[in-house]
Design an enzyme around this catalytic site. Sequence first.
Site, short mmCIF file in Angstrom:
data_model
loop_
_atom_site.label_atom_id
_atom_site.label_comp_id
_atom_site.label_asym_id
_atom_site.label_seq_id
_atom_site.Cartn_x
_atom_site.Cartn_y
_atom_site.Cartn_z
N ASP A 1 -21.07 -31.98 -13.10
CA ASP A 1 -19.80 -31.40 -12.69
C ASP A 1 -19.86 -30.97 -11.22
O ASP A 1 -20.66 -30.13 -10.85
CB ASP A 1 -19.46 -30.19 -13.56
CG ASP A 1 -19.44 -30.54 -15.04
OD1 ASP A 1 -19.14 -31.70 -15.35
OD2 ASP A 1 -19.72 -29.65 -15.86
N ASP B 1 -26.90 -32.96 -10.88
CA ASP B 1 -25.96 -32.19 -11.69
C ASP B 1 -24.74 -33.09 -11.88
O ASP B 1 -24.51 -34.02 -11.11
CB ASP B 1 -25.60 -30.90 -10.96
CG ASP B 1 -24.56 -30.08 -11.71
OD1 ASP B 1 -24.71 -29.93 -12.93
OD2 ASP B 1 -23.59 -29.63 -11.08
#
Length: 252
Positions: free
Chosen positions: A16, A14
Amino acid sequence: MLGLPDGTRACLFDLDGVLTDTASVHAAAWKQMFDEYLRTRAEREGAGSDPAFRPFDVKSDYGPYVDGKPRLAGTDSFLRSRGIELPAGGPGDAPGAETVFALATRKNDLVQEKIVTVGVDVYPGSVRYLHAVKEAGLTTAVVSSSANAEQVLRVAGLLELIDHRVDGITAKERGLPGKPAPDTFLAAAADLGVGKEEAVVFEDALAGVASGKAGGFGFVVGVDRLGHADALREHGADVVVADLAELLEDGS
């Protein structure tokens, strides 16, 4: 050395909160967008049933309603938490339209503005880990619900360390449901030519960890940036770390 199971061929990150601290940028954009709308709505309703302006609270609203979710889903989720149901709308909506799509678009505009003006912070431990992953010969992908992933990677100087990207734009083009559904992670693994049991998911959001678990991946690493290690484990993380550098045996 990488703290991963034998047979791992790919790392699916991922963006963020795992590689970059753009979560703070997104949180600021969500707050600005929602507060502008909620204030206007409260002023308009005046003596309505609940006219008081209650701002978006980053601590209590960001995690449960918007973190890790596609922008439209996050917008709708938070509004419903306040008892507000708006029409979905679409790309033809005017900027000031009172629709989920128009509000979500406003949030995206704010994010892009803040990325340029404020910049993007990168977690040093994540950069060290990415270099170690590449040196070990593993392939890498970023799997993010953000439509700004490429811009963030470029500003952060991480593009050369990422082999592939499945982001909000990809998901829209392919019709892939967002996290906690596992489809975006599964698509990334398939694009890289590796089986899900040979891929490791790295996530900081509860929805993202749940998607890794639901996808049947070989290993799910939870990255605890918010002090919710137990919740990450409950949602399916096989191991939880505060920083990716902890996975390196020598911590370097």
